[in-house]
Design an enzyme around this catalytic site. Structure first.
Site, PDB file in Angstrom:
ATOM      1  N   LYS A 185       0.370  -1.432  -0.202  1.00 50.31           N
ATOM      2  CA  LYS A 185       0.109   0.323   0.105  1.00 50.31           C
ATOM      3  C   LYS A 185       0.374   1.384  -0.248  1.00 50.31           C
ATOM      4  CE  LYS A 185      -4.223  -1.889   2.090  1.00 50.31           C
ATOM      5  NZ  LYS A 185      -5.546  -2.418   3.345  1.00 50.31           N
ATOM      6  N   ASP A 235       9.035   6.215   7.926  1.00 50.29           N
ATOM      7  CA  ASP A 235       9.239   4.898   8.570  1.00 50.29           C
ATOM      8  C   ASP A 235       7.611   6.491   9.418  1.00 50.29           C
ATOM      9  OD1 ASP A 235       9.830   3.465  10.947  1.00 50.29           O
ATOM     10  OD2 ASP A 235      10.575   5.029  12.604  1.00 50.29           O
TER      11      ASP A 235
END
Length: 218
Positions: free
Chosen positions: A13, A74
Site C-alpha cells: 500500500k 518511517d
C-alpha cells in the site's frame, strides 16, 4: 532511459501510494520499485530513537546494497494522552501481533480517557538517499482524534480509529477515505509531496544522461 527509485518497504500500500504521488505530480521517466523488484537482502534493524533515525537507517542500507536512489518511510501514531506513544513503536505496539491487536491495545489504554483528550497525530518521515551520498529528509503530520471503536475497512494500521481534523474528511476515519483523498490529506502524502522536486530532478537527470547522484542536501 528510465530512472529508477527504490522504496525500501514490503508494504504494497505504501508502494502504491508513492506511485500515485509520482503520477499525480506528472513525473514521467521514473520507475518506482519495491523490495520485491530487487535481489533480497537482510533488512536492517530499526532501532532508532526517532522516525528520522529509522527512515535513514532503511534508506541508507537500501542504497548501499542496491546502488539505487532509495526512499524509506518511517511512520506511526503519536497519541497526546500517551505522551507521544506508540510513536516509533506503532507497528510493534502489541508485540508484533498485527494491526488488529495494536488497535485493541491502544483502545484499552485509552478506555478512561475522555473524548476531549483523545487527540493524536499520524507522523511520517521520508528519507531519500542517493548513491552519491546526498540525503533529503522530510516530515509530515496529520492531526486528528482517536475513536472508541474502529470504523472503515480501508487503509492499514490505526486508520480505522483515526478521525482527521481536516474539514475535507467530513467526519470519516482515515480508513473510510478513498485513496486519492487520503493521499491529499495524510501525513505520508504531505511528506511525499515535499519530495516531488527531488523525484522530478531524478527523472530529469536520467533523461539528460546525467548521473543519478545529484540531489539536495538537508
Amino acid at each position: 532511459m528510465t530512472a529508477q527509485i527504490l522504496l525500501a518497504s514490503n508494504n504494497a500500500k505504501k508502494l502504491a501510494e508513492l506511485r500515485r504521488v509520482v503520477e499525480a505530480a506528472g513525473i514521467t521517466g521514473l520507475d518506482v520499485l519495491g523490495l520485491a523488484d530487487v535481489t533480497a537482502y537482510p533488512e536492517p534493524v530499526e532501532d532508532g530513537a526517532t522516525f528520522e533515525d529509522n527512515a535513514l537507517i532503511k534508506a541508507r542500507v537500501a542504497c548501499e546494497v542496491t546502488g539505487l536512489p532509495s526512499l524509506a518511510d518511517d511512520s506511526g501514531l503519536a497519541v497526546d494522552a500517551l505522551n507521544g506513544m506508540p510513536g516509533v513503536l506503532s507497528a510493534r505496539w502489541s508485540g508484533g501481533k498485527g494491526d488488529a491487536a495494536n488497535n485493541d491495545l491502544l483502545l484499552a489504554q485509552l478506555a478512561d480517557v475522555p473524548d476531549t483528550r483523545r487527540g493524536a497525530a499520524f507522523v511520517s518521515v521520508c528519507a531519500l538517499v542517493l548513491p552519491g551520498g546526498d540525503e533529503v529528509v522530510v516530515r509530515g503530520e496529520w492531526r486528528g482524534t482517536i475513536l472508541r471503536q474502529p470504523r472503515g475497512v480501508g487503509g492499514f494500521g490505526y486508520d480505522p480509529l483515526f478521525i482527521p481534523d481536516d474539514e475535507a474528511a467530513a467526519g470519516r476515519t482515515s480508513a473510510e477515505l478513498p485513496a486519492t483523498e487520503k493521499d491529499a490529506l495524510s501525513h505520508r502524502g504531505k511528506a511525499l509531496a515535499q519530495l516531488v522536486p527531488a523525484l522530478r530532478a531524478l527523472a530529469s537527470a536520467d533523461a539528460a544522461g546525467a548521473p543519478q547522484t545529484e540531489g539536495t542536501h538537508e
